[in-house]
Enzyme design. Structure first.
Site, PDB file in Angstrom:
ATOM      1  N   LYS A   1      25.452 -27.771   2.571  1.00  0.00           N
ATOM      2  CA  LYS A   1      24.673 -28.178   3.752  1.00  0.00           C
ATOM      3  C   LYS A   1      24.030 -29.546   3.562  1.00  0.00           C
ATOM      4  O   LYS A   1      23.967 -30.341   4.499  1.00  0.00           O
ATOM      5  CB  LYS A   1      23.570 -27.143   4.051  1.00  0.00           C
ATOM      6  CG  LYS A   1      24.108 -25.801   4.500  1.00  0.00           C
ATOM      7  CD  LYS A   1      23.006 -24.823   4.786  1.00  0.00           C
ATOM      8  CE  LYS A   1      22.228 -24.398   3.576  1.00  0.00           C
ATOM      9  NZ  LYS A   1      22.974 -23.613   2.581  1.00  0.00           N
TER      10      LYS A   1
ATOM     11  N   GLY B   1      18.436 -25.758  -3.102  1.00  0.00           N
ATOM     12  CA  GLY B   1      18.790 -26.975  -3.828  1.00  0.00           C
ATOM     13  C   GLY B   1      19.908 -27.674  -3.101  1.00  0.00           C
ATOM     14  O   GLY B   1      21.007 -27.138  -2.993  1.00  0.00           O
ATOM     15  N   HIS B   2      19.625 -28.813  -2.506  1.00  0.00           N
ATOM     16  CA  HIS B   2      20.652 -29.562  -1.788  1.00  0.00           C
ATOM     17  C   HIS B   2      21.026 -30.791  -2.592  1.00  0.00           C
ATOM     18  O   HIS B   2      20.181 -31.635  -2.878  1.00  0.00           O
ATOM     19  CB  HIS B   2      20.143 -29.964  -0.393  1.00  0.00           C
ATOM     20  CG  HIS B   2      19.964 -28.793   0.519  1.00  0.00           C
ATOM     21  ND1 HIS B   2      19.183 -28.802   1.640  1.00  0.00           N
ATOM     22  CD2 HIS B   2      20.505 -27.556   0.473  1.00  0.00           C
ATOM     23  CE1 HIS B   2      19.244 -27.625   2.227  1.00  0.00           C
ATOM     24  NE2 HIS B   2      20.032 -26.853   1.538  1.00  0.00           N
TER      25      HIS B   2
ATOM     26  N   LYS C   1      24.951 -32.259   2.085  1.00  0.00           N
ATOM     27  CA  LYS C   1      25.823 -33.396   2.405  1.00  0.00           C
ATOM     28  C   LYS C   1      26.029 -33.512   3.921  1.00  0.00           C
ATOM     29  O   LYS C   1      26.011 -34.612   4.475  1.00  0.00           O
ATOM     30  CB  LYS C   1      27.156 -33.223   1.667  1.00  0.00           C
ATOM     31  CG  LYS C   1      28.335 -33.721   2.445  1.00  0.00           C
ATOM     32  CD  LYS C   1      29.229 -34.682   1.773  1.00  0.00           C
ATOM     33  CE  LYS C   1      30.071 -35.377   2.814  1.00  0.00           C
ATOM     34  NZ  LYS C   1      31.439 -35.548   2.463  1.00  0.00           N
TER      35      LYS C   1
ATOM     36  N   GLN D   1      19.618 -21.826   2.134  1.00  0.00           N
ATOM     37  CA  GLN D   1      20.345 -20.591   1.806  1.00  0.00           C
ATOM     38  C   GLN D   1      21.422 -20.321   2.882  1.00  0.00           C
ATOM     39  O   GLN D   1      21.860 -21.259   3.528  1.00  0.00           O
ATOM     40  CB  GLN D   1      19.382 -19.399   1.650  1.00  0.00           C
ATOM     41  CG  GLN D   1      18.490 -19.494   0.410  1.00  0.00           C
ATOM     42  CD  GLN D   1      17.169 -20.190   0.652  1.00  0.00           C
ATOM     43  OE1 GLN D   1      16.577 -20.057   1.709  1.00  0.00           O
ATOM     44  NE2 GLN D   1      16.704 -20.940  -0.318  1.00  0.00           N
TER      45      GLN D   1
ATOM     46  N   SER E   1      34.704 -31.743   5.040  1.00  0.00           N
ATOM     47  CA  SER E   1      34.267 -32.568   3.920  1.00  0.00           C
ATOM     48  C   SER E   1      35.265 -32.431   2.770  1.00  0.00           C
ATOM     49  O   SER E   1      35.641 -31.322   2.397  1.00  0.00           O
ATOM     50  CB  SER E   1      32.865 -32.127   3.492  1.00  0.00           C
ATOM     51  OG  SER E   1      32.526 -32.738   2.279  1.00  0.00           O
TER      52      SER E   1
ATOM     53  N   ASP F   1      24.607 -22.434  -0.601  1.00  0.00           N
ATOM     54  CA  ASP F   1      25.402 -23.405  -1.369  1.00  0.00           C
ATOM     55  C   ASP F   1      26.679 -23.807  -0.652  1.00  0.00           C
ATOM     56  O   ASP F   1      27.700 -24.078  -1.283  1.00  0.00           O
ATOM     57  CB  ASP F   1      25.760 -22.850  -2.773  1.00  0.00           C
ATOM     58  CG  ASP F   1      24.536 -22.395  -3.520  1.00  0.00           C
ATOM     59  OD1 ASP F   1      23.528 -23.102  -3.454  1.00  0.00           O
ATOM     60  OD2 ASP F   1      24.583 -21.327  -4.150  1.00  0.00           O
TER      61      ASP F   1
ATOM     62  N   GLY G   1      21.274 -23.913 -12.331  1.00  0.00           N
ATOM     63  CA  GLY G   1      22.423 -24.214 -13.201  1.00  0.00           C
ATOM     64  C   GLY G   1      23.336 -23.016 -13.408  1.00  0.00           C
ATOM     65  O   GLY G   1      24.302 -23.093 -14.168  1.00  0.00           O
TER      66      GLY G   1
ATOM     67  N   ARG H   1      -0.736 -10.619   4.903  1.00  0.00           N
ATOM     68  CA  ARG H   1      -1.897 -11.386   5.384  1.00  0.00           C
ATOM     69  C   ARG H   1      -2.926 -11.672   4.297  1.00  0.00           C
ATOM     70  O   ARG H   1      -4.124 -11.678   4.526  1.00  0.00           O
ATOM     71  CB  ARG H   1      -2.536 -10.683   6.587  1.00  0.00           C
ATOM     72  CG  ARG H   1      -1.596 -10.703   7.774  1.00  0.00           C
ATOM     73  CD  ARG H   1      -1.824  -9.580   8.710  1.00  0.00           C
ATOM     74  NE  ARG H   1      -1.604  -8.307   8.038  1.00  0.00           N
ATOM     75  CZ  ARG H   1      -1.804  -7.127   8.603  1.00  0.00           C
ATOM     76  NH1 ARG H   1      -2.231  -7.060   9.840  1.00  0.00           N
ATOM     77  NH2 ARG H   1      -1.577  -6.018   7.943  1.00  0.00           N
TER      78      ARG H   1
HETATM   79  P1  IMP Z   1      15.033 -15.900  -4.209  1.00  0.00           P
HETATM   80  O1  IMP Z   1      15.245 -16.637  -2.943  1.00  0.00           O
HETATM   81  O2  IMP Z   1      14.694 -16.788  -5.381  1.00  0.00           O
HETATM   82  O3  IMP Z   1      14.078 -14.753  -4.064  1.00  0.00           O
HETATM   83  O4  IMP Z   1      16.443 -15.227  -4.608  1.00  0.00           O
HETATM   84  C1  IMP Z   1      17.022 -14.189  -3.829  1.00  0.00           C
HETATM   85  C2  IMP Z   1      18.536 -14.337  -3.756  1.00  0.00           C
HETATM   86  O5  IMP Z   1      18.845 -15.500  -2.994  1.00  0.00           O
HETATM   87  C3  IMP Z   1      19.223 -14.537  -5.106  1.00  0.00           C
HETATM   88  O6  IMP Z   1      20.503 -13.950  -5.053  1.00  0.00           O
HETATM   89  C4  IMP Z   1      19.353 -16.053  -5.209  1.00  0.00           C
HETATM   90  O7  IMP Z   1      20.412 -16.415  -6.081  1.00  0.00           O
HETATM   91  C5  IMP Z   1      19.661 -16.377  -3.765  1.00  0.00           C
HETATM   92  N1  IMP Z   1      19.288 -17.755  -3.397  1.00  0.00           N
HETATM   93  C6  IMP Z   1      18.068 -18.247  -3.153  1.00  0.00           C
HETATM   94  N2  IMP Z   1      18.135 -19.546  -2.804  1.00  0.00           N
HETATM   95  C7  IMP Z   1      19.434 -19.881  -2.823  1.00  0.00           C
HETATM   96  C8  IMP Z   1      20.147 -21.083  -2.523  1.00  0.00           C
HETATM   97  O8  IMP Z   1      19.589 -22.122  -2.150  1.00  0.00           O
HETATM   98  N3  IMP Z   1      21.498 -21.024  -2.652  1.00  0.00           N
HETATM   99  C9  IMP Z   1      22.145 -19.892  -3.013  1.00  0.00           C
HETATM  100  N4  IMP Z   1      21.529 -18.747  -3.303  1.00  0.00           N
HETATM  101  C10 IMP Z   1      20.180 -18.735  -3.201  1.00  0.00           C
END
Ligand code: IMP
Length: 422
Positions: A16, A40-41, A18, A223, A411, A13, A300, A143
């Site tokens: 990235k 989520g971007h 933007k 991530q 930014s 978060d 959210g 696998r």
């Molecule tokens: P998972 O990727 O859904 O298995 O979640 C594992 C950990 O990664 C959790 O703490 C999520 O909140 C975090 N996480 C997964 N994707 C994102 C992201 O795009 N942004 C921030 N945290 C993420």
């Protein structure tokens, strides 16, 4: 611009989406190489807001080829939903999107197992996005995963799926969850497969041809460094390699074809989900939430917030080989009187300049701070480095020096033009 790997230098978060959207202007191909629809971007164009989960952010510009690489795990139903949403917003997908035939599929049993495992863990839960990401990567490593290429061959897919549903229903039963129907999953996935077929190809070959044709490639990390399966705060991590090396394994592009690694970091720190966060601070969390900022794009959820953690970002520079930095959300600190920067950790009477590998030790670390005066005015309208207030410039230079890479982009808001090239 050459071939750039863009990574998150914190806990995800970092903004990235933007930065990628801005950099895409000068690249030809944009590649996602890891993660799934846990990412989520958020990108804002004029009055329109786009949230991308699986599709690279380059899709918002015409004539850019967007590749979902072999290292990504794809929920085909979610991907189709995203395609439809973008089409409805007037975005051109056909001809601009390629999906690796080697990418693994996320299936409904992955999601259910993810959810159930989290429930069973109680207080020890990871705080996953419940999108089935961990179980899907688990099957890949074991696998027993199903890939896009299987989905493109219905009889092969159905035979493999039948076995996998049988086995996973056993797991679901022992978890006290309802088993799933093979027939229903088969029908929904085969239908999705037909719609995705035009996009599925050998993306490794495509990318090598693009390299040979001197196309510029941008690797869009999802991530962040501290969610990396190997280098993050294990087990409070995601299940892929979010660090720079993941761009190569997840796309089939060799390391020596990467010209630059850019690290994206917020001017402060946030994290969603459980796990260590030494510079977490209730004051800055309340301030940012009060401004309506820092709520997750996918789930959210309210993000945990803290001061800029230079111990963490310096480590991120090490493991990713970060050359240049993009600092986002500077405007989030516009009203702060005195800004703190975490420059070291204290653990058991010792001062640390790198994070401990063990998450339990990491969780016990206390942040050591230095303080800088805030600028106490809006930065949102600044369009060049010299238009920023002097205190903001000093702050940016300080966090870049502590992180150990050169400042390249700042930014100051969600819009494309709220971007300063340093
Ligand atoms: P998972 O990727 O859904 O298995 O979640 C594992 C950990 O990664 C959790 O703490 C999520 O909140 C975090 N996480 C997964 N994707 C994102 C992201 O795009 N942004 C921030 N945290 C993420």
């Amino acid at each position: 611009m050459a071939n750039i790997v863009l990574v998150g230098a914190q806990w995800g978060d970092e903004g990235k989406g933007k930065i990628i959207d801005v950099l895409t202007g000068t690249s030809d191909v944009v590649v996602r190489s890891q993660g799934g629809n846990n990412a989520g971007h958020t990108i804002v164009h004029g009055r329109k807001k786009f949230v991308l989960r699986l599709i690279p952010s380059g899709i918002l510009r015409p004539n850019k080829v967007c590749v979902i690489g072999n290292g990504v795990v794809i929920d085909p139903i979610a991907l189709l939903g995203e395609i439809e949403e973008l089409r409805a917003q007037g975005v051109k997908i056909d001809g601009n999107l390629l999906i690796s035939d080697c990418a693994h599929l996320v299936l409904p049993y992955h999601r259910l197992i993810d959810e159930r495992r989290e429930q069973l863990k109680g207080k020890q839960k990871i705080g996953t996005t419940k999108r089935g990401i961990g179980p899907a990567y688990g099957d890949k490593a074991a696998r027993v995963g199903l890939r896009m290429s299987d989905l493109m061959q219905p009889p092969v897919f159905s035979a493999k799926l039948q076995v996998r549903v049988r086995d996973n229903n056993q797991i679901l039963r022992t978890f006290g969850a309802k088993p799933i129907s093979f027939k229903q999953v088969e029908a929904a996935y085969l239908e999705a497969g037909v719609k995705l077929r035009p996009f599925v190809t050998n993306t490794v070959v495509y990318l090598h041809r693009a390299l040979a044709a001197k196309k510029k490639i941008l690797f869009e990390g999802a991530q962040g460094t501290f969610l990396d399966l190997d280098h993050g705060t294990y087990p409070y991590v995601t299940s892929s390699n979010t660090t720079a090396g993941g761009a190569c394994t997840g796309s089939g592009v060799p390391p020596h074809r990467v010209d630059e690694v850019m690290g994206v970091m917020k001017a402060y720190t946030t994290r969603v989900g459980e796990g260590p966060l030494p510079s977490e601070d209730a004051g800055i969390t309340n301030m940012l939430h009060g401004m309506g900022r820092e709520f997750g794009a996918v789930t959210g959820r309210a993000r945990r917030c803290g001061w800029f953690d230079a111990v963490a970002t310096h480590f991120a520079t090490m493991v990713n080989g970060i050359d240049s930095l993009a600092v986002t959300n500077l405007d989030g600190l516009d009203s702060v009187e005195v800004i703190k920067i975490c420059t070291a950790y204290r653990l058991d009477g010792k001062t640390l300049d790198v994070p401990p590998s063990d998450h339990q030790a990491f969780a016990r670390c206390e942040a050591v701070y230095e303080e800088m005066p805030g600028w106490k005015c809006s930065t949102e309208k600044a369009r060049s480095f010299k238009e920023l207030p002097p205190a903001a410039r000093r702050y940016l230079q300080r966090i870049a020096a502590l992180t150990g890479a050169k400042l390249a982009v700042v930014s100051v808001g969600p819009h494309r033009d709220q971007t300063i090239h340093v």
